[in-house]
Design an enzyme around this catalytic site. Structure first.
Site, PDB file in Angstrom:
ATOM      1  N   PHE A 128       0.938  -1.226   0.000  1.00 35.79           N
ATOM      2  CA  PHE A 128      -0.052  -0.043   0.035  1.00 35.79           C
ATOM      3  C   PHE A 128       1.014   1.321   0.005  1.00 35.79           C
ATOM      4  O   PHE A 128       1.869   1.347   0.675  1.00 35.79           O
ATOM      5  CB  PHE A 128      -1.130   0.018   1.206  1.00 35.79           C
ATOM      6  CG  PHE A 128      -1.836   1.110   1.289  1.00 35.79           C
ATOM      7  CD1 PHE A 128      -3.068   0.842   0.578  1.00 35.79           C
ATOM      8  CD2 PHE A 128      -1.798   2.284   1.972  1.00 35.79           C
ATOM      9  CE1 PHE A 128      -4.039   1.874   0.349  1.00 35.79           C
ATOM     10  CE2 PHE A 128      -2.803   3.211   1.860  1.00 35.79           C
ATOM     11  CZ  PHE A 128      -3.884   3.113   0.830  1.00 35.79           C
ATOM     12  N   ASP A 205       1.578  -4.988   8.580  1.00 34.23           N
ATOM     13  CA  ASP A 205       0.323  -4.026   8.497  1.00 34.23           C
ATOM     14  C   ASP A 205      -0.966  -4.953   8.255  1.00 34.23           C
ATOM     15  O   ASP A 205      -1.082  -5.777   7.388  1.00 34.23           O
ATOM     16  CB  ASP A 205       0.601  -3.417   7.071  1.00 34.23           C
ATOM     17  CG  ASP A 205      -0.846  -2.235   6.962  1.00 34.23           C
ATOM     18  OD1 ASP A 205      -1.948  -2.544   7.530  1.00 34.23           O
ATOM     19  OD2 ASP A 205      -0.729  -1.471   6.236  1.00 34.23           O
ATOM     20  N   TYR A 230     -11.192   1.031  10.547  1.00 26.75           N
ATOM     21  CA  TYR A 230     -12.318   1.341   9.726  1.00 26.75           C
ATOM     22  C   TYR A 230     -12.806   0.489   8.604  1.00 26.75           C
ATOM     23  O   TYR A 230     -13.896   0.888   8.030  1.00 26.75           O
ATOM     24  CB  TYR A 230     -12.400   2.869   9.218  1.00 26.75           C
ATOM     25  CG  TYR A 230     -10.916   3.142   8.545  1.00 26.75           C
ATOM     26  CD1 TYR A 230     -10.808   2.727   7.318  1.00 26.75           C
ATOM     27  CD2 TYR A 230      -9.792   4.079   9.038  1.00 26.75           C
ATOM     28  CE1 TYR A 230      -9.401   3.077   6.551  1.00 26.75           C
ATOM     29  CE2 TYR A 230      -8.839   4.479   8.498  1.00 26.75           C
ATOM     30  CZ  TYR A 230      -8.556   3.923   7.104  1.00 26.75           C
ATOM     31  OH  TYR A 230      -7.186   4.041   6.677  1.00 26.75           O
ATOM     32  N   LYS A 231     -12.071  -0.710   8.513  1.00 26.02           N
ATOM     33  CA  LYS A 231     -12.454  -1.523   7.439  1.00 26.02           C
ATOM     34  C   LYS A 231     -13.331  -2.665   7.977  1.00 26.02           C
ATOM     35  O   LYS A 231     -14.606  -2.332   8.143  1.00 26.02           O
ATOM     36  CB  LYS A 231     -11.175  -2.075   6.806  1.00 26.02           C
ATOM     37  CG  LYS A 231     -10.237  -1.020   6.324  1.00 26.02           C
ATOM     38  CD  LYS A 231      -9.079  -1.642   5.712  1.00 26.02           C
ATOM     39  CE  LYS A 231      -7.956  -0.635   5.155  1.00 26.02           C
ATOM     40  NZ  LYS A 231      -8.455   0.118   4.032  1.00 26.02           N
ATOM     41  N   ARG A 380     -12.330  -3.922  -7.031  1.00 21.98           N
ATOM     42  CA  ARG A 380     -12.050  -4.578  -5.662  1.00 21.98           C
ATOM     43  C   ARG A 380     -13.273  -4.828  -5.069  1.00 21.98           C
ATOM     44  O   ARG A 380     -14.063  -3.742  -4.904  1.00 21.98           O
ATOM     45  CB  ARG A 380     -10.991  -3.680  -5.060  1.00 21.98           C
ATOM     46  CG  ARG A 380     -10.373  -4.375  -3.794  1.00 21.98           C
ATOM     47  CD  ARG A 380      -9.333  -3.372  -3.547  1.00 21.98           C
ATOM     48  NE  ARG A 380      -9.736  -2.521  -2.872  1.00 21.98           N
ATOM     49  CZ  ARG A 380      -9.335  -1.750  -1.838  1.00 21.98           C
ATOM     50  NH1 ARG A 380      -8.186  -2.145  -1.332  1.00 21.98           N
ATOM     51  NH2 ARG A 380     -10.114  -0.664  -1.136  1.00 21.98           N
TER      52      ARG A 380
END
Ligand SMILES: Cc1ncc(COP(=O)(O)O)c(C=O)c1O
Length: 420
Positions: A128, A205, A230-231, A380
């Site tokens: 990322f 991560d 927040y995912k 995605r």
């Protein structure tokens, strides 16, 4: 035309789903909308608004500054819950603070400072962006060598590539357990073992893994980790991140941002920085309390469901998405841009198509299917087992097939939007 997988198959899977009732615990304002982007921003839990109202009205409005007596420990308290139910860590090893990028900076900086004499950092060249940029900055500031390990955009990092890069100069390896683009899932225990044998530390991560796949940091021999809330944890837009440092390293590591929240006897306002011995030494500053509070009811849902059950359903959702994509979308020019089986991935799947961006916009518009786009040319599709139904997957892929076959996306702009 259903191409051999009737909707009834998805309906039966929904009827047999032990987690089906959790969907009602989220705010769903438009029943027509299929939301497949929980890997980017999880849905709003129904209990969150009430809790936030209480914190705002009673805590802030009534208690005012006195409420900090209670609030001050929330980052550590929530960290312990996350450790126990989501991360497989021990009490006092996880705390919620700052953002994932900032936590990555703090822990990578701490690990590099402790690894004197070793001057190489390894990262996945396809990791990322924020991780790559943070490491570039750290390497640049400290005159270290940053090696970008080549990895397959769709298949992920080959551990042989890592193995051959792990020489005696490597101080730190930074990797995502689940790749943000392809969903490729790494073998955490194996990576830790390889690095340990070479005398290097690993910083994980876990942003796309936490709350979606079982993680056992203690059993896997992990030393350092960070990740988003927040995912799949549904903490809300920009909710603060978590960080994990194995307890035996607390005394060894000192992070580079010396804020007063890490200070021993914080309110004595001492002249020099003298960090506490525990996990709070990795804190910096006053937490964004409202965003921190929102993690509480969200985490309660994950705790109640259990990550193992979430994963079991996630695998079935992934299998259905694979089967439908093979039957309906491959003939329309899509190809899988993820590892081939759900077990090799986190909880999202990527599909490549040359017109993916315009298709993505059309899906979100008239077709009412929200997923997201990632360069280059990938859709995605996030499967968030607490609220994604099997019929959602079926409906979304049926609409995707329709949009693509009918080329109804052709008039959409090819230029990327500010947010994709
Ligand atoms: C793998 C990964 N790491 C880090 C981040 C960024 O975290 P933040 O912007 O909260 O610092 C994201 C955001 O989507 C991500 O997917």
């Amino acid at each position: 035309m259903e191409g051999g997988i009737p909707r009834a198959v998805a309906e039966e899977l929904d009827a047999a789903d032990p987690l089906a009732a959790f969907r009602k615990r989220f705010v769903i304002t438009d029943p027509e909308l299929v939301y497949l982007d929980g890997n980017s921003l999880g849905r709003l839990p129904a209990a969150t608004s009430d809790l936030l109202r209480e914190v705002v009205e009673k805590g802030w409005g009534g208690g005012l500054v006195r409420s900090w007596q209670e609030w001050i420990d929330w980052g550590a308290r929530l960290g312990d819950r996350l450790a126990a139910h989501v991360l497989g860590a021990r009490p006092g090893e996880v705390v919620i603070s700052d953002s994932t990028s900032v936590n990555l900076y703090k822990l990578a900086g701490a690990a590099l400072d402790a690894a004197r004499g070793r001057n190489t950092v390894l990262m996945d060249a396809e990791d990322f962006p924020t991780n790559r940029y943070v490491l570039q900055g750290l390497a640049d500031q400290r005159g270290l060598r940053l090696r970008r390990l080549p990895s397959d955009l769709d298949g992920g990092l080959d551990l042989d590539v890592l193995r051959s890069a792990l020489d005696r100069d490597v101080a730190l390896v930074v990797l995502s357990l689940v790749s943000y683009r392809s969903g490729a899932l790494l073998d955490m225990a194996k990576v830790n073992e390889l690095a340990r044998a070479a005398g290097a530390r690993v910083l994980w991560d876990l942003s796309h893994a936490a709350g979606a796949v079982p993680v056992d940091l203690a059993a896997a021999g992990a030393e350092l980790a960070v990740g988003c809330t927040y995912k799949y944890l549904n903490g809300g837009p920009g909710s603060p991140a978590f960080l994990y440092v194995r307890s035996d390293l607390h005394a060894v590591l000192r992070q580079p941002v010396w804020g007063w929240y890490g200070q021993r006897e914080q309110f004595r306002m001492g002249p020099d920085y003298d960090p506490v011995p525990g996990i709070e030494r990795f804190l910096v500053s006053t937490p964004p309390l409202l965003s921190l509070a929102a993690i509480d009811p969200a985490l309660a849902l994950v705790e109640e469901a259990g990550v193992d059950r979430i994963r079991t359903k996630g695998l079935l959702l992934g299998r259905l998405a694979d089967d439908l994509a093979a039957a309906w979308l491959t003939p329309l020019g899509f190809r899988s841009a993820s590892p081939g089986t759900p077990e090799q991935r986190g909880s999202h799947v990527s599909l490549h198509h040359p017109d993916a961006w315009r298709i993505c916009q059309t899906l979100a518009g008239e077709a009412k299917v929200v997923c997201d786009y990632r360069v280059p040319d990938r859709l995605r599709i996030g499967l968030s087992p607490l609220y994604t139904r099997f019929t959602d997957v079926w409906d979304a892929l049926a609409r995707l097939r329709e949009v693509t076959a009918g080329r109804t996306y052709a008039s959409r702009p090819a230029d990327l939007a500010r947010v994709t």
